[in-house]
Motif scaffolding. Structure first.
Motif, PDB file in Angstrom:
ATOM      1  N   VAL A  58      50.919  68.694 -19.049  1.00  0.00           N
ATOM      2  CA  VAL A  58      50.781  67.358 -20.040  1.00  0.00           C
ATOM      3  C   VAL A  58      50.349  66.362 -20.055  1.00  0.00           C
ATOM      4  O   VAL A  58      50.123  65.596 -19.053  1.00  0.00           O
ATOM      5  CB  VAL A  58      52.561  67.586 -20.343  1.00  0.00           C
ATOM      6  CG1 VAL A  58      53.120  68.920 -20.774  1.00  0.00           C
ATOM      7  CG2 VAL A  58      53.348  66.870 -19.047  1.00  0.00           C
TER       8      VAL A  58
ATOM      9  N   VAL B 284      61.078  79.361 -27.750  1.00  0.00           N
ATOM     10  CA  VAL B 284      60.754  79.217 -29.065  1.00  0.00           C
ATOM     11  C   VAL B 284      59.692  78.374 -29.488  1.00  0.00           C
ATOM     12  O   VAL B 284      59.941  77.118 -29.111  1.00  0.00           O
ATOM     13  CB  VAL B 284      62.440  78.130 -29.806  1.00  0.00           C
ATOM     14  CG1 VAL B 284      62.002  78.144 -31.435  1.00  0.00           C
ATOM     15  CG2 VAL B 284      63.411  78.725 -29.218  1.00  0.00           C
ATOM     16  N   PRO B 285      58.557  78.928 -29.884  1.00  0.00           N
ATOM     17  CA  PRO B 285      57.437  77.697 -30.530  1.00  0.00           C
ATOM     18  C   PRO B 285      58.080  76.339 -31.215  1.00  0.00           C
ATOM     19  O   PRO B 285      58.852  76.892 -32.026  1.00  0.00           O
ATOM     20  CB  PRO B 285      56.140  78.549 -31.277  1.00  0.00           C
ATOM     21  CG  PRO B 285      56.782  79.999 -30.503  1.00  0.00           C
ATOM     22  CD  PRO B 285      58.016  79.865 -30.370  1.00  0.00           C
ATOM     23  N   ASP B 286      57.217  75.298 -30.761  1.00  0.00           N
ATOM     24  CA  ASP B 286      57.281  74.383 -32.120  1.00  0.00           C
ATOM     25  C   ASP B 286      56.613  74.650 -32.469  1.00  0.00           C
ATOM     26  O   ASP B 286      55.507  75.055 -33.235  1.00  0.00           O
ATOM     27  CB  ASP B 286      56.022  72.788 -31.281  1.00  0.00           C
ATOM     28  CG  ASP B 286      56.581  72.027 -32.212  1.00  0.00           C
ATOM     29  OD1 ASP B 286      56.984  71.540 -33.271  1.00  0.00           O
ATOM     30  OD2 ASP B 286      55.895  70.496 -31.896  1.00  0.00           O
ATOM     31  N   PRO B 287      57.406  74.322 -34.586  1.00  0.00           N
ATOM     32  CA  PRO B 287      56.654  74.690 -35.892  1.00  0.00           C
ATOM     33  C   PRO B 287      55.518  74.453 -36.085  1.00  0.00           C
ATOM     34  O   PRO B 287      54.177  74.782 -36.435  1.00  0.00           O
ATOM     35  CB  PRO B 287      57.578  74.819 -36.798  1.00  0.00           C
ATOM     36  CG  PRO B 287      58.852  74.376 -35.803  1.00  0.00           C
ATOM     37  CD  PRO B 287      58.626  73.326 -34.778  1.00  0.00           C
ATOM     38  N   ARG B 288      54.896  73.121 -35.110  1.00  0.00           N
ATOM     39  CA  ARG B 288      53.554  72.042 -35.684  1.00  0.00           C
ATOM     40  C   ARG B 288      52.332  72.841 -33.951  1.00  0.00           C
ATOM     41  O   ARG B 288      51.334  71.744 -33.938  1.00  0.00           O
ATOM     42  CB  ARG B 288      53.319  71.206 -35.043  1.00  0.00           C
ATOM     43  CG  ARG B 288      54.745  70.191 -36.610  1.00  0.00           C
ATOM     44  CD  ARG B 288      54.304  68.938 -36.611  1.00  0.00           C
ATOM     45  NE  ARG B 288      53.296  68.595 -36.558  1.00  0.00           N
ATOM     46  CZ  ARG B 288      52.907  66.864 -36.083  1.00  0.00           C
ATOM     47  NH1 ARG B 288      54.110  66.230 -36.402  1.00  0.00           N
ATOM     48  NH2 ARG B 288      51.647  66.824 -36.983  1.00  0.00           N
ATOM     49  N   LEU B 289      53.252  74.016 -33.210  1.00  0.00           N
ATOM     50  CA  LEU B 289      52.549  74.225 -31.970  1.00  0.00           C
ATOM     51  C   LEU B 289      50.568  74.968 -32.139  1.00  0.00           C
ATOM     52  O   LEU B 289      51.197  75.621 -34.139  1.00  0.00           O
ATOM     53  CB  LEU B 289      52.705  75.359 -31.085  1.00  0.00           C
ATOM     54  CG  LEU B 289      51.765  75.987 -30.177  1.00  0.00           C
ATOM     55  CD1 LEU B 289      52.155  74.790 -28.654  1.00  0.00           C
ATOM     56  CD2 LEU B 289      52.726  77.212 -29.207  1.00  0.00           C
ATOM     57  N   ARG B 290      49.859  73.978 -32.017  1.00  0.00           N
ATOM     58  CA  ARG B 290      48.597  74.724 -33.137  1.00  0.00           C
ATOM     59  C   ARG B 290      48.262  76.310 -31.807  1.00  0.00           C
ATOM     60  O   ARG B 290      48.782  76.704 -31.466  1.00  0.00           O
ATOM     61  CB  ARG B 290      47.364  74.064 -31.954  1.00  0.00           C
ATOM     62  CG  ARG B 290      47.226  72.621 -32.518  1.00  0.00           C
ATOM     63  CD  ARG B 290      46.480  71.715 -30.675  1.00  0.00           C
ATOM     64  NE  ARG B 290      44.864  72.723 -30.638  1.00  0.00           N
ATOM     65  CZ  ARG B 290      43.754  72.562 -30.341  1.00  0.00           C
ATOM     66  NH1 ARG B 290      43.915  71.425 -29.234  1.00  0.00           N
ATOM     67  NH2 ARG B 290      43.030  73.384 -29.913  1.00  0.00           N
TER      68      ARG B 290
ATOM     69  N   ILE C  50      48.099  79.377 -28.319  1.00  0.00           N
ATOM     70  CA  ILE C  50      48.414  78.529 -27.153  1.00  0.00           C
ATOM     71  C   ILE C  50      49.385  79.627 -26.806  1.00  0.00           C
ATOM     72  O   ILE C  50      50.341  79.215 -27.580  1.00  0.00           O
ATOM     73  CB  ILE C  50      49.341  77.519 -26.889  1.00  0.00           C
ATOM     74  CG1 ILE C  50      47.832  75.963 -28.229  1.00  0.00           C
ATOM     75  CG2 ILE C  50      49.420  76.261 -26.204  1.00  0.00           C
ATOM     76  CD1 ILE C  50      48.214  75.075 -27.918  1.00  0.00           C
ATOM     77  N   PRO C  51      49.325  80.851 -26.093  1.00  0.00           N
ATOM     78  CA  PRO C  51      50.133  81.210 -25.686  1.00  0.00           C
ATOM     79  C   PRO C  51      51.257  80.645 -24.464  1.00  0.00           C
ATOM     80  O   PRO C  51      51.203  79.498 -24.248  1.00  0.00           O
ATOM     81  CB  PRO C  51      49.603  82.817 -24.572  1.00  0.00           C
ATOM     82  CG  PRO C  51      48.083  81.202 -23.976  1.00  0.00           C
ATOM     83  CD  PRO C  51      48.130  80.804 -25.215  1.00  0.00           C
ATOM     84  N   VAL C  52      52.610  81.042 -24.796  1.00  0.00           N
ATOM     85  CA  VAL C  52      53.829  80.586 -23.719  1.00  0.00           C
ATOM     86  C   VAL C  52      53.890  80.280 -22.098  1.00  0.00           C
ATOM     87  O   VAL C  52      52.735  81.125 -22.337  1.00  0.00           O
ATOM     88  CB  VAL C  52      55.183  81.201 -23.856  1.00  0.00           C
ATOM     89  CG1 VAL C  52      55.998  80.627 -23.092  1.00  0.00           C
ATOM     90  CG2 VAL C  52      55.622  81.147 -25.025  1.00  0.00           C
ATOM     91  N   PRO C  53      53.239  79.763 -21.055  1.00  0.00           N
ATOM     92  CA  PRO C  53      52.374  79.571 -20.109  1.00  0.00           C
ATOM     93  C   PRO C  53      53.910  80.621 -19.084  1.00  0.00           C
ATOM     94  O   PRO C  53      54.907  80.683 -19.055  1.00  0.00           O
ATOM     95  CB  PRO C  53      52.236  77.881 -19.874  1.00  0.00           C
ATOM     96  CG  PRO C  53      52.951  78.020 -20.647  1.00  0.00           C
ATOM     97  CD  PRO C  53      53.397  78.530 -21.822  1.00  0.00           C
TER      98      PRO C  53
END
Lengths: 209, 209
Positions: A135, A191-197, A200-203
């Motif tokens: 990050v 739970v992905p951020d609704p604004r996730l690009r 981008i997979p879950v690492p």
């Protein structure tokens, strides 16, 4: 070995005391949040907050605008893991299985930039291991807003209870179920951020936690 | 409505504040242990312990031999549920989703036998609902050893955080996964006491919890 000051010497349930420093580290390293106790205007205040450990120093952070935690504040930091409910044959002998650590100390406001960053890294990594390196690090403005506080682990006690209930001898004959109902903390599905690009997979360090 | 005294009026993250008394009750009723803060010889002390609620009174118990909790002691009781780790695109905006209640009050040593028993029942039932009616109730000797302490819920605050991270606008473009890793407390399989009498099955209130 852990300290044996008056306030870290157990008055009750001495058999639950642990004296090895490695057990203190294990309880702290397995935790996510602590309960930080302070005295504010003569009254107790207990704040749930994140923390991190580097060797024998605990770090917490806060806003520089928060009034509660300042340099030289006396604190008690408690980390508790609840491992099970102990169901006895008598109400009196109901209990819980747990691991807990209590740390007594004086808050030291960290001023050194390197130690400040290391402390913040420890707090972030305690909650979310593997995140710091992926990050965006704090910028100067964010660092200016953040107070980093260090607490020595010199004065600490650890208590652990495990195993079945300890009923009174005559109660073992009662027709009552007794034992332990274990509990544990389980991770859910990220739970992905609704604004996730997109794309981008879950690492793995989050997916496989 | 909850109180609006200086210490229950949030200084920070005001948007996380809840003011409905029902939300206080919900946070307390969903918990298993609290962290009880006291001032002992001028120093803060934070003790993990069980509790129970009856209407707007919180009950905790302890040994009459324990020195920390006495009548008229000022306390802060905090109950915290950690619901998820909030993974942001920047270290600074990492957070947790949680529900927490902080109660400030004066410990009242309960003397009335009926209220003492009701308080003990509430503490037991909070940890192990359904147990009180199937186990042996405290006898006179056990009651004499047990201090029951009541704390009014008059002065309390509730904070709740839910939802995705709040990153800085420019960070949403970063190629970093962001979202929430939920966590929850799960019950395990009941572990019978090795000394359990043969032929006593796990009762439904434990099995189906």
């Amino acid at each position: 070995m852990l300290s044996t000051t008056p306030r870290t010497t157990l008055g009750r349930s001495k058999d639950r005391g642990r004296t090895d420093r490695a057990e203190l580290h294990a309880v702290l390293d397995a935790g996510l949040i602590c309960h930080l106790g302070l005295v504010v205007d003569g009254y107790p205040m207990v704040i749930p907050t994140g923390y991190g450990r580097i060797e024998d120093t605990l770090y917490v952070h806060g806003s520089t605008g928060a009034s509660s935690l300042r340099a030289a504040t006396q604190v008690c930091v408690t980390v508790t893991h609840l491992d099970g409910i102990v169901l006895a044959r008598s109400a009196f002998h109901h209990s819980v299985n747990y691991r807990s650590a209590m740390i007594y100390g004086t808050a030291r406001l960290v001023e050194d930039p390197e130690e400040r960053l290391a402390g913040l890294r420890a707090v972030t990594e305690q909650l979310a291991p593997g995140q710091w390196d992926v990050v965006r690090e704090p910028d100067r403005k964010e660092l200016a807003k953040t107070a980093v506080v260090a607490i020595s682990l010199a004065e600490a006690s650890v208590k652990v209870r495990t195993g079945p209930p300890n009923d009174d001898e005559e109660d073992y004959a009662l027709p009552v179920w007794a034992g332990v109902l274990p509990l544990r903390v389980e991770w859910g599905t990220p739970v992905p951020d609704p604004r996730l690009r997109a794309g981008i997979p879950v690492p793995p360090h989050i997916e496989n936690r």
